[in-house]
Design a protein around this motif. Structure first.
Motif, PDB file in Angstrom:
ATOM      1  N   PRO A   1       0.809  -1.231   0.000  1.00 52.20           N
ATOM      2  CA  PRO A   1       0.000   0.000   0.000  1.00 52.20           C
ATOM      3  C   PRO A   1       0.839   1.276   0.000  1.00 52.20           C
ATOM      4  O   PRO A   1       0.380   2.320  -0.462  1.00 52.20           O
ATOM      5  CB  PRO A   1      -0.834  -0.125   1.281  1.00 52.20           C
ATOM      6  N   ALA A   2       2.064   1.204   0.486  1.00 52.85           N
ATOM      7  CA  ALA A   2       2.949   2.378   0.435  1.00 52.85           C
ATOM      8  C   ALA A   2       3.223   2.770  -1.008  1.00 52.85           C
ATOM      9  O   ALA A   2       3.310   3.960  -1.335  1.00 52.85           O
ATOM     10  CB  ALA A   2       4.255   2.108   1.169  1.00 52.85           C
ATOM     11  N   GLY A   3       3.350   1.792  -1.882  1.00 51.23           N
ATOM     12  CA  GLY A   3       3.531   2.084  -3.302  1.00 51.23           C
ATOM     13  C   GLY A   3       2.326   2.798  -3.884  1.00 51.23           C
ATOM     14  O   GLY A   3       2.464   3.710  -4.704  1.00 51.23           O
ATOM     15  N   ALA A   4       1.147   2.402  -3.436  1.00 49.36           N
ATOM     16  CA  ALA A   4      -0.067   3.082  -3.903  1.00 49.36           C
ATOM     17  C   ALA A   4      -0.099   4.520  -3.409  1.00 49.36           C
ATOM     18  O   ALA A   4      -0.463   5.429  -4.158  1.00 49.36           O
ATOM     19  CB  ALA A   4      -1.307   2.325  -3.426  1.00 49.36           C
ATOM     20  N   VAL A   5       0.320   4.749  -2.162  1.00 46.68           N
ATOM     21  CA  VAL A   5       0.340   6.106  -1.613  1.00 46.68           C
ATOM     22  C   VAL A   5       1.328   6.973  -2.386  1.00 46.68           C
ATOM     23  O   VAL A   5       1.018   8.095  -2.775  1.00 46.68           O
ATOM     24  CB  VAL A   5       0.693   6.093  -0.106  1.00 46.68           C
ATOM     25  N   VAL A   6       2.523   6.447  -2.631  1.00 44.06           N
ATOM     26  CA  VAL A   6       3.557   7.220  -3.329  1.00 44.06           C
ATOM     27  C   VAL A   6       3.150   7.501  -4.770  1.00 44.06           C
ATOM     28  O   VAL A   6       3.270   8.626  -5.252  1.00 44.06           O
ATOM     29  CB  VAL A   6       4.914   6.479  -3.287  1.00 44.06           C
ATOM     30  N   SER A   7       2.656   6.507  -5.468  1.00 45.37           N
ATOM     31  CA  SER A   7       2.380   6.650  -6.896  1.00 45.37           C
ATOM     32  C   SER A   7       1.036   7.293  -7.216  1.00 45.37           C
ATOM     33  O   SER A   7       0.903   7.962  -8.237  1.00 45.37           O
ATOM     34  CB  SER A   7       2.444   5.288  -7.584  1.00 45.37           C
ATOM     35  N   SER A   8       0.033   7.075  -6.352  1.00 46.69           N
ATOM     36  CA  SER A   8      -1.314   7.530  -6.696  1.00 46.69           C
ATOM     37  C   SER A   8      -2.018   8.323  -5.611  1.00 46.69           C
ATOM     38  O   SER A   8      -3.143   8.752  -5.822  1.00 46.69           O
ATOM     39  CB  SER A   8      -2.179   6.325  -7.078  1.00 46.69           C
ATOM     40  N   GLY A   9      -1.425   8.472  -4.456  1.00 42.58           N
ATOM     41  CA  GLY A   9      -2.023   9.288  -3.409  1.00 42.58           C
ATOM     42  C   GLY A   9      -2.606   8.478  -2.266  1.00 42.58           C
ATOM     43  O   GLY A   9      -2.710   7.254  -2.317  1.00 42.58           O
ATOM     44  N   MET A  10      -3.011   9.215  -1.238  1.00 43.85           N
ATOM     45  CA  MET A  10      -3.516   8.608  -0.014  1.00 43.85           C
ATOM     46  C   MET A  10      -4.792   7.797  -0.252  1.00 43.85           C
ATOM     47  O   MET A  10      -4.955   6.716   0.305  1.00 43.85           O
ATOM     48  CB  MET A  10      -3.780   9.716   1.018  1.00 43.85           C
TER      49      MET A  10
ATOM     50  N   ALA B   1      12.812   6.013  -5.892  1.00 40.50           N
ATOM     51  CA  ALA B   1      13.959   6.205  -6.778  1.00 40.50           C
ATOM     52  C   ALA B   1      13.946   5.250  -7.968  1.00 40.50           C
ATOM     53  O   ALA B   1      14.322   5.641  -9.079  1.00 40.50           O
ATOM     54  CB  ALA B   1      15.257   6.032  -5.995  1.00 40.50           C
ATOM     55  N   ARG B   2      13.514   4.022  -7.742  1.00 36.36           N
ATOM     56  CA  ARG B   2      13.626   3.015  -8.796  1.00 36.36           C
ATOM     57  C   ARG B   2      12.335   2.729  -9.543  1.00 36.36           C
ATOM     58  O   ARG B   2      12.337   2.574 -10.754  1.00 36.36           O
ATOM     59  CB  ARG B   2      14.140   1.693  -8.200  1.00 36.36           C
ATOM     60  N   VAL B   3      11.230   2.630  -8.837  1.00 35.48           N
ATOM     61  CA  VAL B   3       9.988   2.189  -9.465  1.00 35.48           C
ATOM     62  C   VAL B   3       9.102   3.367  -9.846  1.00 35.48           C
ATOM     63  O   VAL B   3       8.684   3.485 -10.996  1.00 35.48           O
ATOM     64  CB  VAL B   3       9.220   1.215  -8.533  1.00 35.48           C
ATOM     65  N   ASP B   4       8.818   4.241  -8.887  1.00 35.08           N
ATOM     66  CA  ASP B   4       7.890   5.348  -9.144  1.00 35.08           C
ATOM     67  C   ASP B   4       8.412   6.277 -10.229  1.00 35.08           C
ATOM     68  O   ASP B   4       7.646   6.765 -11.059  1.00 35.08           O
ATOM     69  CB  ASP B   4       7.614   6.122  -7.853  1.00 35.08           C
TER      70      ASP B   4
ATOM     71  N   LEU C   1       7.560   4.682 -13.448  1.00 38.51           N
ATOM     72  CA  LEU C   1       6.121   4.736 -13.692  1.00 38.51           C
ATOM     73  C   LEU C   1       5.677   6.137 -14.135  1.00 38.51           C
ATOM     74  O   LEU C   1       4.827   6.272 -14.994  1.00 38.51           O
ATOM     75  CB  LEU C   1       5.350   4.327 -12.430  1.00 38.51           C
ATOM     76  N   ARG C   2       6.240   7.155 -13.553  1.00 38.08           N
ATOM     77  CA  ARG C   2       5.856   8.531 -13.899  1.00 38.08           C
ATOM     78  C   ARG C   2       6.305   8.881 -15.318  1.00 38.08           C
ATOM     79  O   ARG C   2       5.639   9.661 -15.995  1.00 38.08           O
ATOM     80  CB  ARG C   2       6.438   9.516 -12.897  1.00 38.08           C
ATOM     81  N   LYS C   3       7.420   8.344 -15.768  1.00 38.90           N
ATOM     82  CA  LYS C   3       7.876   8.608 -17.128  1.00 38.90           C
ATOM     83  C   LYS C   3       6.925   8.021 -18.162  1.00 38.90           C
ATOM     84  O   LYS C   3       6.758   8.557 -19.240  1.00 38.90           O
ATOM     85  CB  LYS C   3       9.273   8.027 -17.353  1.00 38.90           C
ATOM     86  N   ARG C   4       6.284   6.899 -17.824  1.00 37.57           N
ATOM     87  CA  ARG C   4       5.420   6.212 -18.785  1.00 37.57           C
ATOM     88  C   ARG C   4       4.015   6.771 -18.852  1.00 37.57           C
ATOM     89  O   ARG C   4       3.276   6.468 -19.778  1.00 37.57           O
ATOM     90  CB  ARG C   4       5.363   4.729 -18.444  1.00 37.57           C
ATOM     91  N   THR C   5       3.583   7.541 -17.856  1.00 39.38           N
ATOM     92  CA  THR C   5       2.207   8.050 -17.885  1.00 39.38           C
ATOM     93  C   THR C   5       2.131   9.436 -18.467  1.00 39.38           C
ATOM     94  O   THR C   5       2.995  10.151 -18.653  1.00 39.38           O
ATOM     95  CB  THR C   5       1.578   8.084 -16.475  1.00 39.38           C
TER      96      THR C   5
END
Length: 178
Positions: free
Chosen positions: A48-57, A168-171, A174-178
């Motif tokens: 769920p931390a990945g969801a918070v970082v990438s898409s919000g709370m 640093a590695r995943v998000d 992901l941001r570059k692709r959207t």
């Protein structure tokens, strides 16, 4: 312009769905491994931390809730799901909120208060749930709280490092692709 936003929204929904599926898969694995049950449940709570970082709370809470509901419906061992719901799955969102506090000392006091409150609920209300996870040397409540606080501080610091690695590695990818 609208197509770009729709595609980004679809990507976020897909990401949250994948994160939920990964959390649920690790919760299922925790039911299969009695020796590593607590550790694998903790890993399920990282997603769920990945969801918070990438898409919000909101995405973090959605992933947490969906994983918890599906876990209660589908998994044979509910104790792992309850630990996920009470602490490991909820912690990424609580951590994010507490780390917004302006004072670092206040942040840690609040984190320890939240952890000790959850631990008290587990010990007083759900002792049978927690007992299979505890080492045999921890019979007294004060020992459980002392060891739990040390383990929690180590867990929280490590969790922060995992979030930094994700950012640093995943998000970033992901941001570059959207």
């Amino acid at each position: 312009m609208a197509k770009r936003r729709d595609r980004g929204s679809a990507n976020q929904v897909a990401l949250v769905g994948m994160i939920t599926a990964l959390s649920l898969a690790f919760l299922y694995l925790s039911t299969l491994s009695p020796m590593a049950r607590l550790g694998i449940t903790a890993i399920a709570g990282v997603f769920p931390a990945g969801a918070v970082v990438s898409s919000g709370m909101g995405a973090g809470f959605f992933s947490y809730g969906a994983t918890g509901i599906l876990g209660l419906l589908l998994l044979p061992n509910k104790s792992c799901v309850i630990l996920y719901l009470l602490f490991f799955g909820l912690w990424p969102m609580l951590k994010s909120l507490l780390e917004r506090l302006p004072n670092r000392v206040l942040e840690w006091v609040c984190k320890l208060l939240v952890f000790n409150g959850i631990l008290a609920v587990l010990l007083l209300g759900l002792r049978e749930l927690l007992l299979p996870f505890l080492p045999t040397g921890l019979e007294g409540n004060w020992l459980i709280f002392a060891a739990g606080n040390v383990a929690f501080v180590i867990y929280d610091v490590g969790f922060s490092k995992l979030i930094g690695l994700y950012m640093a590695r995943v998000d970033r990818v992901l941001r570059k692709r959207t």
